[in-house]
Design a protein around this motif. Structure first.
Motif, PDB file in Angstrom:
ATOM      1  N   ARG A  53       0.811  -1.218   0.000  1.00  0.00           N
ATOM      2  CA  ARG A  53       0.000   0.000   0.000  1.00  0.00           C
ATOM      3  C   ARG A  53       0.845   1.269   0.000  1.00  0.00           C
ATOM      4  O   ARG A  53       1.922   1.291   0.587  1.00  0.00           O
ATOM      5  CB  ARG A  53      -0.875   0.003   1.254  1.00  0.00           C
ATOM      6  N   SER A 263       7.050   3.719  -8.823  1.00  0.00           N
ATOM      7  CA  SER A 263       6.800   4.859  -9.705  1.00  0.00           C
ATOM      8  C   SER A 263       7.983   5.812  -9.643  1.00  0.00           C
ATOM      9  O   SER A 263       8.635   5.937  -8.614  1.00  0.00           O
ATOM     10  CB  SER A 263       5.539   5.608  -9.259  1.00  0.00           C
ATOM     11  N   ASN A 273      -3.664  10.138  -9.499  1.00  0.00           N
ATOM     12  CA  ASN A 273      -4.077   8.946 -10.246  1.00  0.00           C
ATOM     13  C   ASN A 273      -3.511   7.671  -9.639  1.00  0.00           C
ATOM     14  O   ASN A 273      -4.200   6.655  -9.591  1.00  0.00           O
ATOM     15  CB  ASN A 273      -3.654   9.053 -11.713  1.00  0.00           C
ATOM     16  N   LEU A 274      -2.251   7.738  -9.187  1.00  0.00           N
ATOM     17  CA  LEU A 274      -1.651   6.564  -8.524  1.00  0.00           C
ATOM     18  C   LEU A 274      -2.482   6.176  -7.303  1.00  0.00           C
ATOM     19  O   LEU A 274      -2.729   5.000  -7.054  1.00  0.00           O
ATOM     20  CB  LEU A 274      -0.217   6.872  -8.075  1.00  0.00           C
ATOM     21  N   ARG A 276      -5.707   6.826  -6.804  1.00  0.00           N
ATOM     22  CA  ARG A 276      -7.010   6.312  -7.254  1.00  0.00           C
ATOM     23  C   ARG A 276      -6.877   4.871  -7.730  1.00  0.00           C
ATOM     24  O   ARG A 276      -7.695   4.021  -7.386  1.00  0.00           O
ATOM     25  CB  ARG A 276      -7.540   7.176  -8.402  1.00  0.00           C
ATOM     26  N   GLU A 277      -5.816   4.611  -8.519  1.00  0.00           N
ATOM     27  CA  GLU A 277      -5.574   3.242  -9.010  1.00  0.00           C
ATOM     28  C   GLU A 277      -5.406   2.282  -7.847  1.00  0.00           C
ATOM     29  O   GLU A 277      -5.935   1.184  -7.855  1.00  0.00           O
ATOM     30  CB  GLU A 277      -4.288   3.180  -9.846  1.00  0.00           C
ATOM     31  N   ALA A 278      -4.653   2.741  -6.835  1.00  0.00           N
ATOM     32  CA  ALA A 278      -4.389   1.881  -5.669  1.00  0.00           C
ATOM     33  C   ALA A 278      -5.697   1.540  -4.964  1.00  0.00           C
ATOM     34  O   ALA A 278      -5.895   0.422  -4.511  1.00  0.00           O
ATOM     35  CB  ALA A 278      -3.431   2.582  -4.712  1.00  0.00           C
ATOM     36  N   ASN A 280      -8.791   1.597  -6.361  1.00  0.00           N
ATOM     37  CA  ASN A 280      -9.682   0.807  -7.216  1.00  0.00           C
ATOM     38  C   ASN A 280      -9.094  -0.539  -7.623  1.00  0.00           C
ATOM     39  O   ASN A 280      -9.725  -1.295  -8.338  1.00  0.00           O
ATOM     40  CB  ASN A 280     -10.057   1.619  -8.461  1.00  0.00           C
ATOM     41  N   GLY A 281      -7.875  -0.806  -7.188  1.00  0.00           N
ATOM     42  CA  GLY A 281      -7.241  -2.100  -7.412  1.00  0.00           C
ATOM     43  C   GLY A 281      -6.727  -2.285  -8.811  1.00  0.00           C
ATOM     44  O   GLY A 281      -7.008  -1.592  -9.734  1.00  0.00           O
TER      45      GLY A 281
END
Ligand code: C2E
Ligand code: CA
Ligand code: CA
Ligand code: CA
Length: 281
Positions: A53, A263, A273-274, A276-278, A280-281
Motif C-alpha cells: 500500500r 513509480s 491517479n496513482l 485512485r488506481e491503488a 480501485n485495485g
C-alpha cells in the motif's frame, strides 16, 4: 612543456570563466523563478513493503524553466544552498507539500493517513525560522503534524549539533516526524541516533541497487535494519528498481520502500491517479 601548461591553464581559465558566468545566470534565473512561480513539486510514492500500500509521498522540487525545460534539483539545489536562496525555496517546498497533501486527504478518505516527506537542507536549520514556519504552515493547512516528515542528511546533524538538536526537539514537540536521509553514507558516529528525536532511517540507494557480487550491500542493509529495530525506528529503502530487490527487503523485514519499481516521481495529477488506481485495485 611550459608552453603546454600555459595552454592548459588558458583553456582551464576560459572554462572556469564560462562556468562562473553560467552560475551567475543561473542564480539570477533562480531568483526570478521563485518570484514567477516556476518551481513545482513532483511526488514519489513510499510503499509499505508487506502490504504494498502507498503510505505517503516524497516531495521533490523541480524547476520549470521557460528555456531550459524541467531542471532537476541537482542542477540548482547546491547553488540555492550557496546563495541562501534555499531559504525561500525551502519555505515554498514545505508549504506547497503540506497544502497538497491536505487537499488529497480531504478529497479521498483513503488518503486520510498519508504523509508527505520533505527534504530540508542544512542552511534551513542554521537560520532561524524553520520551526515557526512549519508550525504556521500546519496551522494554516490543517495538516496533522504527524503527516509531515522532514528528511535530513547526517551532515545536517554534524554541522551545528547543539543548535540542530534544539530545533529537532522543537519539531518533535510539534508532532512532526524526522527521517535521516541517505543513511549509511555519512559519518560513522551513531551516538546521535539515541540522543536525537528521530523516527525513520532511509537506507541510501547505493546499498539497494549496488550490484556487488559478494553481497556486502545486503549485509549492510541487514545491519541497518537491526540497528533501527533496536532503537525503535522505522526503515525506508530508497532506489528500489527491481522485484528481486524488493523480495530481499521483504525477507529482511524492511518497513517501507520507494523507487522506480513503484513509480518515478510524478506531477501532482499523476500522483493523485496513482492513489485512485491503488484504491480501485
Ligand atoms: P534524495 O532526497 O535522496 O531523493 C531521491 C532521489 O532519488 C530523487 O532524485 C529520485 O528521483 C531518485 N530516485 C527515486 N527512486 C529511484 C530509483 O529507483 N532509482 C534511481 N536511480 N533514482 C531514484 P531527484 O528528484 O533528482 O532529487 C535529487 C536530490 O535533490 C534529492 O535526493 C535531494 O537531496 C535533493 N532535493 C530534491 N528536492 C529537494 C527539496 O525540495 N529541497 C532540498 N533541500 N533538496 C531537494
Ligand atoms: Ca530525500
Ligand atoms: Ca535519499
Ligand atoms: Ca540521495
Amino acid at each position: 612543456r611550459a608552453k603546454e601548461s600555459g595552454r592548459t591553464s588558458m583553456i582551464f581559465d576560459r572554462q572556469m570563466h564560462q562556468e562562473i558566468v553560467e552560475a551567475i545566470n543561473l542564480e539570477a534565473d533562480l531568483r526570478a523563478a521563485l518570484e514567477r512561480d516556476e518551481l513545482l513539486l513532483h511526488y514519489q510514492p513510499i510503499v509499505d513493503v508487506q502490504s504494498g500500500r502507498i503510505e505517503g509521498f516524497e516531495a521533490l522540487v523541480r524547476w520549470d524553466h521557460p528555456d531550459r525545460g524541467l531542471v532537476p534539483p541537482v542542477r540548482f539545489i547546491p547553488l540555492a544552498e550557496e546563495t541562501g536562496l534555499i531559504l525561500p525555496l525551502g519555505r515554498y517546498v514545505i508549504s506547497e507539500a503540506c497544502r497538497q497533501m491536505r487537499d488529497w486527504q480531504l478529497a479521498m478518505p483513503e488518503a486520510a493517513n498519508l504523509s508527505v516527506s520533505v527534504n530540508v537542507s542544512c542552511r534551513q536549520f542554521v537560520k532561524d525560522g524553520l520551526v515557526d514556519h512549519v508550525a504556521g504552515v500546519l496551522a494554516e493547512t490543517g495538516l496533522a503534524p504527524a503527516c509531515l516528515k522532514l528528511e535530513i542528511t547526517e551532515s545536517v546533524l554534524m554541522h551545528d549539533a547543539q543548535h540542530t538538536a534544539g530545533e529537532l526537539n522543537r519539531l518533535k514537540a510539534l508532532g512532526v516526524k524526522i527521517a535521516i536521509d541517505d543513511f549509511g553514507t555519512g559519518y560513522s558516529s551513531l551516538s546521535y541516533l539515541r540522543q536525537l528525536p528521530i523516527d525513520h532511517l532511509k537506507i541510501d540507494r547505493s546499498f539497494i541497487s549496488g550490484d556487488d557480487c559478494n553481497g556486502e550491500s545486503q549485509e549492510i542493509v541487514k545491519s541497518i535494519i537491526a540497528l533501527a529495530r533496536s532503537l525503535g525506528l522505522t526503515v525506508i529503502a530508497e532506489g528500489v528498481e527491481h522485484q528481486d530487490q524488493l523480495d530481499k527487503l521483504r525477507f529482511a523485514d524492511c518497513d517501507k520502500a520507494q523507487g522506480f519499481m513503484f513509480s518515478r516521481p510524478v506531477d501532482k495529477d499523476a500522483a493523485l491517479n496513482l492513489l485512485r488506481e491503488a484504491v480501485n485495485g
